[in-house]
Write a protein that holds these residues in place. Structure first.
Motif, PDB file in Angstrom:
ATOM      1  N   ALA A  43       0.822  -1.208   0.000  1.00 44.48           N
ATOM      2  CA  ALA A  43       0.000   0.000   0.000  1.00 44.48           C
ATOM      3  C   ALA A  43       0.856   1.257   0.000  1.00 44.48           C
ATOM      4  O   ALA A  43       0.404   2.332  -0.404  1.00 44.48           O
ATOM      5  CB  ALA A  43      -0.910   0.001   1.231  1.00 44.48           C
ATOM      6  N   MET A  47       0.044   0.894  -4.838  1.00 42.17           N
ATOM      7  CA  MET A  47      -1.243   0.513  -4.287  1.00 42.17           C
ATOM      8  C   MET A  47      -2.120  -0.189  -5.299  1.00 42.17           C
ATOM      9  O   MET A  47      -2.250   0.245  -6.446  1.00 42.17           O
ATOM     10  CB  MET A  47      -1.961   1.757  -3.773  1.00 42.17           C
ATOM     11  CG  MET A  47      -3.074   1.393  -2.866  1.00 42.17           C
ATOM     12  SD  MET A  47      -3.496   2.743  -1.824  1.00 42.17           S
ATOM     13  CE  MET A  47      -5.229   2.778  -2.078  1.00 42.17           C
ATOM     14  N   GLU A  49      -5.626  -0.732  -6.359  1.00 43.65           N
ATOM     15  CA  GLU A  49      -6.888  -0.013  -6.120  1.00 43.65           C
ATOM     16  C   GLU A  49      -8.048  -0.940  -5.763  1.00 43.65           C
ATOM     17  O   GLU A  49      -9.049  -0.503  -5.210  1.00 43.65           O
ATOM     18  CB  GLU A  49      -7.267   0.805  -7.374  1.00 43.65           C
ATOM     19  CG  GLU A  49      -6.323   1.959  -7.685  1.00 43.65           C
ATOM     20  CD  GLU A  49      -6.373   3.061  -6.621  1.00 43.65           C
ATOM     21  OE1 GLU A  49      -7.399   3.157  -5.925  1.00 43.65           O
ATOM     22  OE2 GLU A  49      -5.374   3.798  -6.469  1.00 43.65           O
ATOM     23  N   GLN A  54      -5.738  -2.725   1.442  1.00 38.50           N
ATOM     24  CA  GLN A  54      -4.701  -1.733   1.162  1.00 38.50           C
ATOM     25  C   GLN A  54      -5.249  -0.315   1.295  1.00 38.50           C
ATOM     26  O   GLN A  54      -4.526   0.604   1.687  1.00 38.50           O
ATOM     27  CB  GLN A  54      -4.119  -1.970  -0.231  1.00 38.50           C
ATOM     28  CG  GLN A  54      -3.327  -3.262  -0.272  1.00 38.50           C
ATOM     29  CD  GLN A  54      -2.495  -3.392  -1.530  1.00 38.50           C
ATOM     30  OE1 GLN A  54      -2.240  -2.421  -2.218  1.00 38.50           O
ATOM     31  NE2 GLN A  54      -2.068  -4.613  -1.815  1.00 38.50           N
ATOM     32  N   HIS A  55      -6.528  -0.150   0.975  1.00 33.16           N
ATOM     33  CA  HIS A  55      -7.136   1.166   1.200  1.00 33.16           C
ATOM     34  C   HIS A  55      -7.143   1.524   2.682  1.00 33.16           C
ATOM     35  O   HIS A  55      -6.876   2.668   3.050  1.00 33.16           O
ATOM     36  CB  HIS A  55      -8.575   1.190   0.665  1.00 33.16           C
ATOM     37  CG  HIS A  55      -8.644   1.633  -0.759  1.00 33.16           C
ATOM     38  ND1 HIS A  55      -8.444   2.939  -1.137  1.00 33.16           N
ATOM     39  CD2 HIS A  55      -8.871   0.939  -1.898  1.00 33.16           C
ATOM     40  CE1 HIS A  55      -8.550   3.030  -2.451  1.00 33.16           C
ATOM     41  NE2 HIS A  55      -8.809   1.841  -2.942  1.00 33.16           N
ATOM     42  N   HIS A  58      -3.722   2.571   3.682  1.00 39.90           N
ATOM     43  CA  HIS A  58      -3.312   3.875   3.177  1.00 39.90           C
ATOM     44  C   HIS A  58      -4.110   5.023   3.803  1.00 39.90           C
ATOM     45  O   HIS A  58      -3.550   6.066   4.140  1.00 39.90           O
ATOM     46  CB  HIS A  58      -3.450   3.909   1.648  1.00 39.90           C
ATOM     47  CG  HIS A  58      -2.983   5.196   1.060  1.00 39.90           C
ATOM     48  ND1 HIS A  58      -3.818   6.265   0.864  1.00 39.90           N
ATOM     49  CD2 HIS A  58      -1.742   5.603   0.676  1.00 39.90           C
ATOM     50  CE1 HIS A  58      -3.125   7.271   0.368  1.00 39.90           C
ATOM     51  NE2 HIS A  58      -1.872   6.906   0.239  1.00 39.90           N
ATOM     52  N   ASP A  59      -5.420   4.836   3.963  1.00 38.98           N
ATOM     53  CA  ASP A  59      -6.261   5.966   4.396  1.00 38.98           C
ATOM     54  C   ASP A  59      -6.375   6.083   5.912  1.00 38.98           C
ATOM     55  O   ASP A  59      -6.585   7.174   6.432  1.00 38.98           O
ATOM     56  CB  ASP A  59      -7.672   5.842   3.803  1.00 38.98           C
ATOM     57  CG  ASP A  59      -7.632   5.856   2.287  1.00 38.98           C
ATOM     58  OD1 ASP A  59      -8.604   5.407   1.652  1.00 38.98           O
ATOM     59  OD2 ASP A  59      -6.610   6.310   1.730  1.00 38.98           O
TER      60      ASP A  59
END
Lengths: 333, 318
Positions: A43, A47, A49, A54-55, A58-59
């Motif tokens: 990530a 990344m 998508e 992985q989101h 990352h977020d």
């Protein structure tokens, strides 16, 4: 001299490695949606998508870890500066009332004037912490130097109690804001997002660089006020500058994640045990240790009553209070 | 002079009792209060079921906490000492929260006894850490640190077991919210400790002459100290079990009283009880009327008054 430097560099490298491992573990562990260790790495630089995991990394997880690292470094540096300025082994933002003052400033502004936003609350935290700190220093006879250690701590405790009572009163009276503020008072990284990170990192860098610049002067203060003066240190400016740095470091940390205590008390002592009394060496070590400690507490705080979370501040308080008692017993106050 | 201030204190206490019955979210005129005690009156519920027991409870708790503080200060001869500064209150609070968290279905009548265990352990802990001869400041710091430790344990328990949080919240900041006849009846047996404390007044005066002089007058100093502290711990525990740790009351009330009536325990102890009752009634009155219908815990008010006083005492302590 050269051997000292080598061992110091070795320690720094070892600590950095530890920090990286702690952060990496924190990115993927104890998540309700399973995240694999490779997800956490992927990530960061490439990344996928499609992947929810992985989101999340990352977020949510990445800003959380980064903010945790910065908060830890900030609080540890603030603790080192405070112990250097007061020559008091028990000095730290939470013991001397800065945390409680900053919390009061923030709670007041966020419930009376919520439209101020992040900048307004950070400034309020700095002002509140500053007023508390000034009061503690005046009442604790800190400017006279000498052996007023115990008095200073008790003044800090009383100011903390007063600020905590006022904070609760403000929260109860402005009820609509209460729920968020209560979690925030305990100090938690749950709501750390990129938005907070963007506002926080410049102040953090500024404060930490400032702390490194003041380090040689803190070494001179250890010789006692009179000797430091004879060596050309302007005590007034050092104490004012140091206090301002402390407020900058603590205010920005507290307005990002809430009142996390005891990092500033624990970490400087750990760092001294590792590298001794030279501030130029033990300040960076303390920053790294503090960063690691907060990220570790945050990871543990997710594990204890998984899947719910406990505030990291509560865990640090549980570790910190016995250590504080140990320090009181060890010194002659 | 000392005797003359007693009627004035009593008069203030009566005034506050009436004010506590009159004011709140709904104001009741003075003549409405007596009518409110008759079944069927419009204000019957407000006066008889809600305000009256709460007012009496505030009076008793304030008096008992102040008495505990006076006993501790009389024995330890440390101006900064009181059950809340030394961590005894929070020890009792921790035991109470622990009991409610892990035995949510247990009978609440045992709560004072559980709190007593907690405060005894807290007192022993302090004694073990400090020993007999530690300086004023060191004793206070250790007590404060222990209180912080217990408080963080309480926070932790409440965060880990959020289901029971509402129950425990009532205990935390020291509040009289929702307290009524049931809690009043729980406190009544513990009132027996008050005459025991007053009975110790005379020997307490004598140990200030020094242990040897007290000895020659036939007083066993250590035994007296132990029994005074045990009574103080019992008083504190029973109050905390019912209202939570109300801070600074046990510290401030004896000091104020000493300024009014001097240090003779025969007068000091009863006057302290009056002053403590006055302070807590005042705190609860302000907490209820500052922003109705919202209510602040009385413990917040006592901290706002008490913390500056503590700072001032600290400033004067050599």
């Amino acid at each position: 001299m050269i051997t000292v430097r080598l061992s110091f560099i070795r320690q720094c490298v070892a600590l950095l490695l530890l920090l990286l491992i702690c952060s990496w573990v924190s990115l993927f562990s104890w998540s309700v949606i399973p995240i694999t260790p490779t997800d956490a790495i992927q990530a960061l630089y490439n990344m996928n998508e499609e992947s929810i995991a992985q989101h999340i990394v990352h977020d949510l997880r990445l800003p959380r870890v980064l903010i945790g690292l910065m908060v830890g470094a900030n609080l540890a540096a603030a603790g080192v500066i405070m112990q250097g300025l007061t020559q008091n082994p028990l000095a730290s933002p939470s013991v001397l009332g800065i945390n409680a003052g900053a919390a009061l400033g923030m709670a007041t502004v966020s419930s009376l004037a919520p439209w101020f936003g992040l900048l307004g609350t950070s400034v309020a935290a700095m002002i509140g912490g500053g007023i508390a700190w000034a009061l503690v220093m005046l009442l604790g006879n800190a400017w006279r130097g000498g052996n007023e250690h115990g008095r200073l701590v008790l003044a800090g405790v009383a100011i903390s109690a007063l600020c905590a009572a006022l904070t609760k009163a403000v929260i109860i009276i402005a009820e609509d804001q209460a729920a968020g503020v209560l979690t925030w008072l305990a100090g938690s990284l749950t709501d750390a997002r990129w938005q907070t990170f963007d506002a926080f990192w410049p102040v953090c860098i500024l404060g930490l660089v400032g702390a490194m610049l003041i380090a040689p002067t803190l070494n001179l203060l250890q010789l006692g006020d009179d000797n430091a003066r004879n060596l050309g240190v302007s005590l007034i400016w050092v104490k004012l500058g140091g206090s301002f740095l402390v407020l900058l470091l603590v205010g920005s940390a507290i307005s990002s994640v809430g009142a996390i205590g005891f990092v500033g008390l624990l970490v400087p002592h750990m760092a001294r045990m590792l590298v001794g009394q030279d501030h130029r060496q033990f300040l960076p070590i303390a920053m790294m240790l503090g960063a690691g400690l907060v990220v570790l507490s945050d990871t543990v705080s997710r594990a204890i009553i998984y899947p719910a979370e406990t505030p990291a501040g509560a865990i640090l308080a549980l570790i910190g209070a016995p250590f504080f008692i140990y320090l009181v017993r060890k010194r002659t106050l | 002079m000392a005797i003359r201030s007693l009627p004035i204190l009593l008069f203030i206490l009566l005034g506050l009792l009436v004010a506590n019955l009159m004011f709140g979210a709904v104001s009741i005129p003075f003549d409405g209060i007596l009518k409110g005690f008759q079944v069927g009156d419009a204000n019957y519920f407000t006066v008889h079921e809600y305000r009256f027991p709460r007012t009496i409870l505030a009076m008793l708790v304030g008096a008992m906490m102040a008495l505990a503080g006076a006993l501790v200060q009389g024995v330890i001869r440390n101006p900064l000492a009181s059950p809340d500064v030394l961590g005894v209150s929070h020890g009792a609070g921790l035991a109470a929260v622990f009991y409610m968290t892990f035995f949510p279905n247990a009978d609440i009548i045992w709560l004072p006894a559980v709190a007593l265990m907690g405060s005894l352990i807290a007192a022993l802990m302090l004694w073990w850490l400090c020993g007999q001869h530690s300086s004023t400041i060191k004793l206070a710091i250790t007590g404060v640190a222990l209180a912080a430790l217990y408080a963080s344990c309480i926070d932790f328990l409440m965060l880990v077991k959020p289901l029971e949080i509402n129950n425990a919240l009532l205990w935390l900041t020291g509040s009289l919210w929702g307290r009524g006849w049931h809690q009043l009846s729980m406190l009544l047996p513990w009132l027996l400790l008050v005459p025991c404390a007053l009975w110790l007044a005379k020997p307490l005066n004598l140990i200030h002459l020094g242990d040897d002089s007290a000895m020659s007058l036939g007083i066993k100093a250590n035994k007296l100290r132990l029994s005074s502290l045990a009574i103080a711990v019992g008083l504190t525990a029973s109050c905390v079990a019912i209202c939570g740790p109300i801070g600074f009351l046990g510290l401030v009330a004896p000091h104020l009283t000493r300024k009014l009536v001097g240090g003779r325990h025969q007068i000091l102890l009863p006057s302290t009880m009056l002053v403590g009752a006055i302070l807590l009634l005042l705190a609860d009155l302000v907490a209820r009327t500052i922003d109705p219908p919202i209510e602040l815990p009385a413990g917040i008010m006592t901290a706002i008054i008490g913390a500056p006083y503590f700072l001032w005492l600290l400033f004067r302590t050599k």
